[in-house]
Scaffold this active site. Structure first.
Site, PDB file in Angstrom:
ATOM      1  N   LYS A  56      51.308  35.176  41.353  1.00 25.11           N
ATOM      2  CA  LYS A  56      50.081  35.325  42.135  1.00 25.11           C
ATOM      3  C   LYS A  56      49.795  34.061  42.950  1.00 25.11           C
ATOM      4  O   LYS A  56      50.170  32.952  42.540  1.00 25.11           O
ATOM      5  CB  LYS A  56      48.887  35.706  41.244  1.00 25.11           C
ATOM      6  CG  LYS A  56      48.226  34.572  40.509  1.00 25.11           C
ATOM      7  CD  LYS A  56      46.826  34.970  40.013  1.00 25.11           C
ATOM      8  CE  LYS A  56      46.154  33.723  39.430  1.00 25.11           C
ATOM      9  NZ  LYS A  56      44.725  33.784  39.372  1.00 25.11           N
ATOM     10  N   LYS A  70      45.499  28.483  43.116  1.00 29.96           N
ATOM     11  CA  LYS A  70      45.091  27.126  43.513  1.00 29.96           C
ATOM     12  C   LYS A  70      46.002  26.078  42.904  1.00 29.96           C
ATOM     13  O   LYS A  70      46.211  25.008  43.455  1.00 29.96           O
ATOM     14  CB  LYS A  70      43.687  26.825  42.995  1.00 29.96           C
ATOM     15  CG  LYS A  70      42.582  27.602  43.631  1.00 29.96           C
ATOM     16  CD  LYS A  70      41.273  27.244  42.907  1.00 29.96           C
ATOM     17  CE  LYS A  70      40.241  28.318  43.062  1.00 29.96           C
ATOM     18  NZ  LYS A  70      39.462  28.559  41.860  1.00 29.96           N
ATOM     19  N   LYS A  97      48.128  29.519  30.960  1.00 28.30           N
ATOM     20  CA  LYS A  97      47.551  28.222  31.318  1.00 28.30           C
ATOM     21  C   LYS A  97      47.776  27.165  30.253  1.00 28.30           C
ATOM     22  O   LYS A  97      47.788  25.975  30.552  1.00 28.30           O
ATOM     23  CB  LYS A  97      46.063  28.358  31.641  1.00 28.30           C
ATOM     24  CG  LYS A  97      45.825  29.183  32.901  1.00 28.30           C
ATOM     25  CD  LYS A  97      44.541  28.870  33.611  1.00 28.30           C
ATOM     26  CE  LYS A  97      44.569  29.551  34.975  1.00 28.30           C
ATOM     27  NZ  LYS A  97      43.383  29.401  35.766  1.00 28.30           N
TER      28      LYS A  97
END
Ligand code: AQP
Length: 350
Positions: free
Chosen positions: A213, A216, A111
């Protein structure tokens, strides 16, 4: 009776991965257990500080919990920022956790992106707040998707180090509980957290790339099925989902090296409450042109009632607001019991 805790961030539309990996399992765990389910709004600040739609995102996660079948009377549904004890315990855990442990967290590396120096300190400390979310209720069982496994191992390390560092104080205050770690009996304050990761789809993958994966934050909306998608969108996304040219195998081994096929079979299995082997027994030898329409029908059958109920709950938010307010009061009372003892164990005067 197990004490179960889990949370979901209000950071965008919930997708099928969140539902199958987490929310549907929250629902199943209600029977016979004591469950606390949280909209983790403070975590949502770690990657992006300003969220114009924080109130509506928070309500929509709570609405998804209720629409999926969580009973807010028997269990607790609330938003994290309503219980400041999470942040208080997280600070203590920041002092317990070691930088070397945090440096190993793969989610931070993913991230934070290339320019890690510009990532927020909150993103780095995220797993410490997550440990506090769970342990402020001394919860023992945490249903999550596979992506959270490493964070739960860290929560165990933090609990263990706190227990060891404060062993004498814990004995002196008399708040400890007897637990076993390995085969050793230990007098500890915080319990060992057990991740509950499982089912046929612990890691739902992107519909555009079976090695990533479903997420969102993926820029492509075609990569995920959102819980608020209508029937046309679900149908379009599954029809356009990436596959390979072969048909479906009859045995599980035949899915090896075929991540997109494996993902669609896993999604079907999870939605139908079957094993992947059962799905292949039914569809083995068939082409995707047969399997995909069956998957579309199944996905719509399972998701449409939830979507409908979420929309209804979001039309008049007073019901959701009342649930969150009451859940927050109940959660605060329980978290404060732990924090009074923790302050005592540490030696803080209050
Ligand atoms: N693809 C997935 N498959 C199975 N489970 C998943 N979860 C998330 N993605 C998948 C599980 O959903 C729960 C809530 O996730 P979260 O909102 O707290 O955070 P996240 O893991 O960061 O979710 P996203 O949707 O993938 O968001 P971004 O794009 O921000 O990373 C967790 O139990 C998680 O395991």
């Amino acid at each position: 009776k197990k004490l179960v805790f889990s949370g979901v961030q209000p950071t965008g539309n919930l997708h099928l991965g969140n539902y199958l990996g987490a929310i549907r399992r929250f629902v199943a765990l209600q029977e016979g257990n004591d469950c606390i389910y949280c909209v983790v709004d403070m975590h949502a600040l770690t990657a992006q500080l300003v969220h114009e739609d924080m109130p509506s995102q928070t309500r929509s996660i709570a609405a998804a919990f209720i629409a999926a079948g969580i009973d807010p009377e028997k269990h607790i549904v609330f938003n994290q920022s309503a219980v400041p004890q999470h942040a208080e315990l997280a600070w203590i855990f920041n002092c317990v956790a070691r930088i070397g442990w945090m440096n190993r967290m793969t989610q931070f590396k993913d991230k934070a992106g290339k320019d890690r120096e510009q990532a927020s300190l909150g993103l780095y400390a995220y797993p410490s707040l997550m440990a506090a979310d769970i342990l402020v209720y001394r919860a023992t069982h945490v249903p999550v998707g596979e992506d959270q496994k490493q964070h739960l191992e860290l929560a165990r390390d933090i609990a263990m180090k706190f227990n060891l560092d404060y062993a004498e104080h814990i004995s002196r205050t008399g708040y400890g509980v007897d637990i076993t770690v390995g085969n050793e009996p230990v007098h500890a304050y915080f319990p060992m957290v057990e991740p509950l990761i499982g089912g046929p789809a612990p890691r739902v993958m992107s519909l555009r790339d079976g090695t990533k994966k479903m997420s969102k934050s993926d820029p492509s909306d075609l990569s995920r099925i959102n819980l608020m998608d209508d029937e046309d969108a679900i149908s379009k996304k599954i029809r356009k989902a990436k596959t390979d040219p072969d048909g479906l195998p009859s045995e599980i081994d035949g899915l090896q090296g075929r991540p997109e096929a494996d993902n669609l079979v896993a999604i079907y299995a999870a939605l139908a409450d079957k094993s992947k082997a059962d799905v292949l027994a039914e569809f083995g030898g068939q082409q995707f042109s047969v399997f995909k329409p069956a998957l579309v029908d199944l996905a719509i059958n399972v998701l449409a009632p939830i979507t409908g109920e979420m929309r209804r709950l979001m039309d008049d938010t007073s019901h959701i607001d009342a649930i969150l307010r009451k859940g927050g009061e109940r959660a605060r009372a329980r978290a404060e019991v732990t924090m009074r003892q923790v302050r005592d164990v540490i030696g803080f005067l209050y």
